[in-house]
Enzyme design. Structure first.
Site, PDB file in Angstrom:
ATOM      1  N   THR A  16       0.818  -1.213   0.000  1.00 58.86           N
ATOM      2  CA  THR A  16       0.000   0.000   0.000  1.00 58.86           C
ATOM      3  C   THR A  16       0.854   1.265   0.000  1.00 58.86           C
ATOM      4  O   THR A  16       0.602   2.189  -0.769  1.00 58.86           O
ATOM      5  CB  THR A  16      -0.881   0.027   1.273  1.00 58.86           C
ATOM      6  N   GLY A 190      -8.729   0.685   6.136  1.00 57.01           N
ATOM      7  CA  GLY A 190      -7.326   0.464   5.790  1.00 57.01           C
ATOM      8  C   GLY A 190      -6.356   1.014   6.823  1.00 57.01           C
ATOM      9  O   GLY A 190      -5.152   1.051   6.577  1.00 57.01           O
ATOM     10  N   LYS A 208       7.584   3.979  17.739  1.00 58.21           N
ATOM     11  CA  LYS A 208       7.666   5.410  17.391  1.00 58.21           C
ATOM     12  C   LYS A 208       8.216   6.215  18.575  1.00 58.21           C
ATOM     13  O   LYS A 208       9.049   7.111  18.406  1.00 58.21           O
ATOM     14  CB  LYS A 208       6.287   5.917  16.965  1.00 58.21           C
TER      15      LYS A 208
END
Ligand code: HSE
Length: 333
Positions: A16, A190, A208
């Protein structure tokens, strides 16, 4: 005649995000040429087969299954790593840097577990390792971080750094959805993967936070040293009880510098409904940094989704080719 410098980009993994990057390079090609004098083109794709290239309207003959073929191709200046996961991505990032390619990646897991090693490889090779897309999706977070760091010690930070869990908690708060229904919606949009463990158990946020905390401390804060609680235990009753007290529940990553050491954690926290972070909804992220001179600075934008991520990746590609910096942020090797 086109006098722009011809620059080949190789994409490792045309999922993607990789496909969105290819699409954006095509769309922005002309304006990048005008602004920066670069004729950017996707010239190689590492994939198992040519089908994904065809689906992304890219020539099938760009596809190879051999990393070595890409690394020995003098026409490739930038390797964009969009495979995800630690292995083999971390080794392939290092091999690309050692081969003299700039590397742009959104891969927070590979970076957070190998931060020092990969930064060192970039410094030693003279190539750039740029990773704006790895934290906060499309938010120009690291570029701001770098600017603040030039004049400040960042003493603490906290924020919402996972779009999927923020979407789920937002749906549970504003629409009264159950965790399972909200997760199914996030998957339909998504945001959440078919296996949502990394997001809902807090691993993605920890990766992160590890990157942000490492930059803050100037030393590698490994994800394993960060306390982690996911959101699977948050119930509609918890949401209602917070709401009755004028609060909302958010998955927060927090890091504080105490006497040169960093204390970092990720977990669901109650935030006052008046606080800026309470208004950051759906797939949006926000990070509040506190600098000792500048005070608090809040940065917000879409933290998940192919287009915001591709935006940060393409900005880093241009940065790699124009700035000569070896990293988005200062790092002592
Ligand atoms: N799964 C991640 C998120 C994608 O939901 O934030 C962006 O890193």
């Amino acid at each position: 005649m086109n006098s722009n410098r011809s620059t080949g980009v190789a994409i490792l993994g045309l999922g993607t995000i990789g496909s969105a990057v290819a699409r954006l390079i095509n769309q922005r090609g002309a304006s990048i040429g005008e602004l920066y004098g670069l004729d950017l083109k996707v010239t190689r794709i590492l994939e198992r087969g040519p089908e994904r290239a065809a689906r992304a309207d890219l020539p099938r003959d760009l596809v190879t299954t051999s990393l070595d073929e890409i690394l020995s191709d003098d026409g490739v200046s930038v390797v964009v790593e969009t495979l995800g996961g630690e292995s083999p991505a971390a080794d392939w990032i290092e091999a690309s840097l050692k081969a003299g390619k700039h590397v742009v990646t959104a891969n927070k897991e590979a970076l957070s577990k190998n931060f020092d090693r990969l930064q060192r490889a970039a410094h030693q090779s003279g190539s750039a390792l740029l990773f704006e897309a790895s934290v906060g999706g499309g938010i120009p977070l690291l570029v701001s971080y770098r600017q603040i760091l030039a004049a400040n010690q960042i003493t603490s930070l906290r924020g919402i750094v996972n779009g999927t869990t923020n979407y789920i908690l937002s749906q549970m708060t504003t629409a009264g959805a159950t965790f399972d229904d909200a997760l199914a919606q996030a998957q339909e949009l998504g945001y959440a993967e078919p296996d949502p463990t990394a997001d809902v158990e807090g691993f993605d946020a920890v990766y992160k936070l590890s990157i942000l905390a490492s930059i803050m401390a100037g030393t590698h804060i490994h994800p394993d040293s960060i306390e982690r609680t996911g959101i699977t235990g948050v119930t509609p009753d918890d949401i209602a009880s917070a709401s009755a007290g004028g609060e909302v529940i958010k998955l927060l990553g927090q890091a504080t510098l105490i006497g040169g050491a960093v204390k970092a954690s990720v977990g669901p926290e109650r935030v006052s409904a008046d606080n800026l972070l309470a208004h950051v909804r759906d797939n949006y992220n926000a990070v509040e940094l506190v600098g000792d001179s500048v005070g608090p600075v809040v940065l917000s934008g879409q933290g998940a989704g192919p287009d915001p991520t591709a935006s940060a990746i393409l900005s880093d590609i241009v940065e790699a080719l124009t700035s000569g910096a070896s990293s988005n942020v200062p790092w002592k090797v």
